[in-house]
Write an enzyme that holds these catalytic residues in place. Structure first.
Site, PDB file in Angstrom:
ATOM      1  N   ASP A   6       0.823  -1.215   0.000  1.00  0.00           N
ATOM      2  CA  ASP A   6       0.000   0.000   0.000  1.00  0.00           C
ATOM      3  C   ASP A   6       0.854   1.261   0.000  1.00  0.00           C
ATOM      4  O   ASP A   6       1.988   1.262   0.488  1.00  0.00           O
ATOM      5  CB  ASP A   6      -0.872   0.051   1.265  1.00  0.00           C
ATOM      6  CG  ASP A   6      -2.011  -0.942   1.256  1.00  0.00           C
ATOM      7  OD1 ASP A   6      -2.066  -1.806   0.357  1.00  0.00           O
ATOM      8  OD2 ASP A   6      -2.856  -0.871   2.171  1.00  0.00           O
ATOM      9  N   ASP A   7       0.263   2.334  -0.499  1.00  0.00           N
ATOM     10  CA  ASP A   7       0.720   3.721  -0.338  1.00  0.00           C
ATOM     11  C   ASP A   7       1.729   4.216  -1.366  1.00  0.00           C
ATOM     12  O   ASP A   7       1.923   5.411  -1.496  1.00  0.00           O
ATOM     13  CB  ASP A   7       1.269   4.015   1.056  1.00  0.00           C
ATOM     14  CG  ASP A   7       0.252   3.811   2.150  1.00  0.00           C
ATOM     15  OD1 ASP A   7      -0.954   3.757   1.839  1.00  0.00           O
ATOM     16  OD2 ASP A   7       0.647   3.708   3.315  1.00  0.00           O
ATOM     17  N   TYR A  98      -6.711   2.417   5.987  1.00  0.00           N
ATOM     18  CA  TYR A  98      -6.989   2.018   7.367  1.00  0.00           C
ATOM     19  C   TYR A  98      -7.971   0.844   7.447  1.00  0.00           C
ATOM     20  O   TYR A  98      -8.395   0.476   8.537  1.00  0.00           O
ATOM     21  CB  TYR A  98      -7.525   3.190   8.200  1.00  0.00           C
ATOM     22  CG  TYR A  98      -6.775   4.466   8.001  1.00  0.00           C
ATOM     23  CD1 TYR A  98      -5.490   4.632   8.522  1.00  0.00           C
ATOM     24  CD2 TYR A  98      -7.319   5.496   7.248  1.00  0.00           C
ATOM     25  CE1 TYR A  98      -4.776   5.807   8.304  1.00  0.00           C
ATOM     26  CE2 TYR A  98      -6.613   6.674   7.031  1.00  0.00           C
ATOM     27  CZ  TYR A  98      -5.342   6.818   7.554  1.00  0.00           C
ATOM     28  OH  TYR A  98      -4.649   7.976   7.333  1.00  0.00           O
ATOM     29  N   HIS A 152       3.694  -2.104   3.131  1.00  0.00           N
ATOM     30  CA  HIS A 152       3.661  -0.755   2.561  1.00  0.00           C
ATOM     31  C   HIS A 152       4.959  -0.489   1.820  1.00  0.00           C
ATOM     32  O   HIS A 152       6.032  -0.600   2.419  1.00  0.00           O
ATOM     33  CB  HIS A 152       3.468   0.285   3.673  1.00  0.00           C
ATOM     34  CG  HIS A 152       2.169   0.132   4.384  1.00  0.00           C
ATOM     35  ND1 HIS A 152       1.977  -0.808   5.373  1.00  0.00           N
ATOM     36  CD2 HIS A 152       0.999   0.795   4.242  1.00  0.00           C
ATOM     37  CE1 HIS A 152       0.723  -0.717   5.805  1.00  0.00           C
ATOM     38  NE2 HIS A 152       0.109   0.245   5.144  1.00  0.00           N
TER      39      HIS A 152
END
Length: 175
Positions: A6-7, A98, A152
């Site tokens: 993620d991200d 989240y 991440h």
């Protein structure tokens, strides 16, 4: 198992992870933040060209359950457009930042955007920066058929963990 990041994308981290995945003939799903995707479209293009899935993680990592519908639509649409421009394909999956989602949002993401909402069942908590050895052990401890492992691609310890984790998962018989 499903490796998910993620991200990102993040120069020097996502690229390293991509090289490691390629070395071990492994695939992953990258849930990109639109703000990073806008800065680094070539990394997304590389990931897609190498057979990885690119998913939507909103433009600015909003908590979707606390945002207005207009804000959500803007974040999803903007990121979808960036993904399609960089990869030539519309995303098919999204991950709510989240993990904040509800039935109404799941339905809206699918019915409006054709996006399946994907969460995880193995959280390495790599964002807390526990060190690469801890990230690897958490992923291995949770690995089982069908496991979705959350990491991440914005932290260097995760980059380092991938180098050890991927061959260990392969050796354990996982794809």
């Amino acid at each position: 198992v499903f490796l998910t990041f993620d991200d990102g994308p993040t120069p020097g981290i996502t690229e390293w992870i991509l090289s490691t995945l390629k070395r071990y003939d492994a695939k992953a799903t990258f849930f990109v933040a639109g703000s990073n995707a806008a800065r680094y479209p070539s990394i997304m293009a590389r990931a897609a060209a190498e057979g990885h899935e690119i998913g939507n993680h909103t433009y600015s990592h909003i908590q979707m359950t606390a945002a207005t519908q207009e804000k959500i639509d803007s974040e999803i649409s903007r990121t979808n457009a960036l993904i399609e421009a960089a990869t030539g394909s519309k995303p098919k999956v999204m991950r709510p930042p989240y993990g904040a989602i509800n039935a109404k949002l799941v339905s809206r993401m699918f019915n409006t955007y054709g996006l399946k909402s994907i969460l995880w069942n193995v959280d390495t908590n790599d964002w807390r920066r526990p060190g690469s050895a801890v990230v690897v052990q958490r992923a291995l401890d949770g690995a089982k058929p069908g496991a979705i492992i959350l990491m991440h691609d914005i932290h260097s310890p995760t980059r380092d963990a991938a180098l050890e984790l991927i061959p260990r998962l392969k050796k354990a018989g996982y794809q």
